[in-house]
Design a protein around this motif. Structure first.
Motif, short mmCIF file in Angstrom:
data_model
loop_
_atom_site.label_atom_id
_atom_site.label_comp_id
_atom_site.label_asym_id
_atom_site.label_seq_id
_atom_site.Cartn_x
_atom_site.Cartn_y
_atom_site.Cartn_z
N SER A 5 0.84 -1.20 0.00
CA SER A 5 0.00 0.00 0.00
C SER A 5 0.87 1.25 0.00
CB SER A 5 -0.94 0.01 1.22
OG SER A 5 -0.22 0.20 2.42
N PHE A 6 0.39 2.26 -0.71
CA PHE A 6 1.04 3.56 -0.75
C PHE A 6 0.08 4.61 -0.17
CE2 PHE A 6 3.63 1.33 -3.73
CZ PHE A 6 4.82 2.03 -3.84
N SER A 7 0.58 5.39 0.77
CA SER A 7 -0.21 6.45 1.39
C SER A 7 0.64 7.71 1.50
CB SER A 7 -0.70 6.02 2.78
OG SER A 7 -1.52 4.87 2.70
N GLY A 8 0.00 8.82 1.84
CA GLY A 8 0.75 10.07 2.01
C GLY A 8 -0.07 11.28 1.60
N ILE A 9 0.44 12.44 1.93
CA ILE A 9 -0.26 13.68 1.62
C ILE A 9 -0.33 13.88 0.11
CG2 ILE A 9 0.38 14.80 3.80
CD1 ILE A 9 2.56 16.32 2.30
N ASP A 10 -1.29 14.68 -0.32
CA ASP A 10 -1.42 15.00 -1.74
C ASP A 10 -0.16 15.72 -2.22
OD1 ASP A 10 -4.42 14.40 -2.47
OD2 ASP A 10 -4.45 15.38 -0.50
N ASP A 146 1.51 -6.53 3.40
CA ASP A 146 2.85 -7.08 3.58
C ASP A 146 3.88 -5.96 3.64
OD1 ASP A 146 2.37 -10.11 3.29
OD2 ASP A 146 1.34 -9.27 1.55
N LEU A 147 3.58 -4.87 2.92
CA LEU A 147 4.43 -3.68 2.95
C LEU A 147 3.53 -2.46 2.88
CD1 LEU A 147 7.17 -2.27 2.93
CD2 LEU A 147 7.21 -2.52 0.43
N ALA A 148 3.47 -1.70 3.97
CA ALA A 148 2.68 -0.47 4.02
C ALA A 148 3.64 0.72 3.99
CB ALA A 148 1.82 -0.43 5.28
N LEU A 149 3.50 1.56 2.99
CA LEU A 149 4.41 2.68 2.79
C LEU A 149 3.68 4.01 2.93
CD1 LEU A 149 6.20 1.35 -0.41
CD2 LEU A 149 7.18 1.41 1.88
N ILE A 150 4.29 4.92 3.65
CA ILE A 150 3.85 6.32 3.64
C ILE A 150 4.94 7.11 2.94
CG2 ILE A 150 3.54 8.39 5.05
CD1 ILE A 150 2.01 6.75 7.05
N ALA A 181 1.65 6.33 11.67
CA ALA A 181 2.72 5.33 11.49
C ALA A 181 3.21 4.85 12.84
CB ALA A 181 3.86 5.93 10.68
N ARG A 182 3.36 5.75 13.79
CA ARG A 182 3.77 5.36 15.14
C ARG A 182 2.70 4.51 15.81
NH1 ARG A 182 4.82 11.13 15.79
NH2 ARG A 182 6.97 11.64 15.20
N LEU A 183 1.45 4.90 15.63
CA LEU A 183 0.34 4.19 16.25
C LEU A 183 0.21 2.76 15.71
CD1 LEU A 183 -2.10 4.58 18.21
CD2 LEU A 183 -3.45 5.19 16.20
N ALA A 184 0.34 2.63 14.39
CA ALA A 184 0.19 1.31 13.76
C ALA A 184 1.37 0.40 14.06
CB ALA A 184 0.01 1.48 12.26
N GLY A 185 2.57 0.95 13.98
CA GLY A 185 3.76 0.18 14.29
C GLY A 185 4.31 -0.66 13.15
N THR A 188 6.02 1.70 7.06
CA THR A 188 7.34 2.24 6.73
C THR A 188 7.18 3.64 6.15
OG1 THR A 188 8.25 0.05 6.26
CG2 THR A 188 9.40 1.94 5.30
N VAL A 189 7.83 4.61 6.75
CA VAL A 189 7.80 5.98 6.24
C VAL A 189 9.01 6.18 5.34
CG1 VAL A 189 7.83 8.43 6.84
CG2 VAL A 189 6.59 6.80 8.30
N VAL A 190 8.75 6.50 4.08
CA VAL A 190 9.83 6.77 3.13
C VAL A 190 10.14 8.26 3.20
CG1 VAL A 190 10.57 6.63 0.72
CG2 VAL A 190 9.02 4.89 1.65
#
Length: 244
Positions: A5-10, A146-150, A181-185, A188-190
């Motif tokens: 998954s890919f997440s992040g601000i616009d 399996d891989l969560a990315l911000i 990201a801290r809450l979920a644990g 991964t923050v790129v």
């Protein structure tokens, strides 16, 4: 089958990185399917979009440096609206769980989500206890990729690329992603970097979750010299890194 998954601000550059990852996987011989959260997961997405425009009178479309727009949806907040979001986001979480279950039975070897439930939770006031409690509940309900990315980004640069929301909101939104990201644990923050540097970071993260797969095996065979069979055995990751 792997879920990414890919997440992040616009304006953070998610679309660029998704396309790059999809192309890299294709060249590696793996089929990747992309699902967009708004179109493939969100419940009653078109109705919600219509009601948002009617209620908040924001601009339509996607902002660009040459044509900025004034969106009014996720940046509008009030207690009643937050309660409504709780209900909608919970429904989206249930549908996401179903969508992920179906995705794992597809023929694709990697399914990439363009945004995930994290992008909705980041719209909530996570500094408040009730919002954090709700976020924890949703995180337990939804399958973790399996891989969560911000994809992190400087708010000023991101807002300049996609001028849709006020800079103050973009800054607050970015902080919400970091808090989440801290809450979920497991996210991964790129960190902000050049496009190429971020591509390499994401490839490294992908190689870790694909280590047992045929992708890594094929890359190792293609890059290791024939006489290496007499060398001490090393991990797939080391062999790939040595050939960069």
């Amino acid at each position: 089958m792997k879920i990414v998954s890919f997440s992040g601000i616009d304006g953070a550059g998610k679309s660029t990185q998704i396309l790059a990852l999809q192309e890299w996987l294709r060249k590696s011989g793996l089929h990747a399917q992309v699902l967009t959260f708004w179109d493939d997961v969100v419940v009653l997405s078109r109705f919600r979009e219509f009601m948002s425009y009617k209620a908040f009178k924001g601009d339509h479309g996607v902002g660009s440096p040459h044509k900025p727009v004034n969106r009014r949806d996720k940046n509008v907040s009030s207690w009643p609206l937050t309660v409504v979001r709780f209900g909608l986001y919970f429904a989206d979480a249930l549908h996401l769980a179903i969508t992920v279950r179906r995705a794992r039975t597809s023929e694709a070897e990697v399914v990439i989500f363009d945004r995930y439930i994290y992008d909705e939770l980041a719209n909530l006031p996570l500094t408040q206890r009730f919002a954090r409690t709700f976020a924890r509940l949703v995180l337990k309900l939804v399958p973790s990729p399996d891989l969560a990315l911000i994809i992190d980004a400087d708010p000023v640069a991101a807002q300049a690329r996609k001028p849709e929301y006020p800079l103050g909101f973009v800054r607050r939104n970015r902080e919400s992603y970091i808090d989440l990201a801290r809450l979920a644990g497991h996210i991964t923050v790129v960190a902000p970097a050049s496009i190429e540097a971020m591509k390499e970071k994401i490839k490294d993260e992908m190689l870790q979750i694909l280590a047992p797969s045929s992708l890594v095996s094929r890359q190792c065979i293609a890059t290791v010299p024939k006489d290496s069979q007499h060398l001490p055995r090393r991990t797939h990751r080391t062999l790939i890194d040595d050939d960069r």
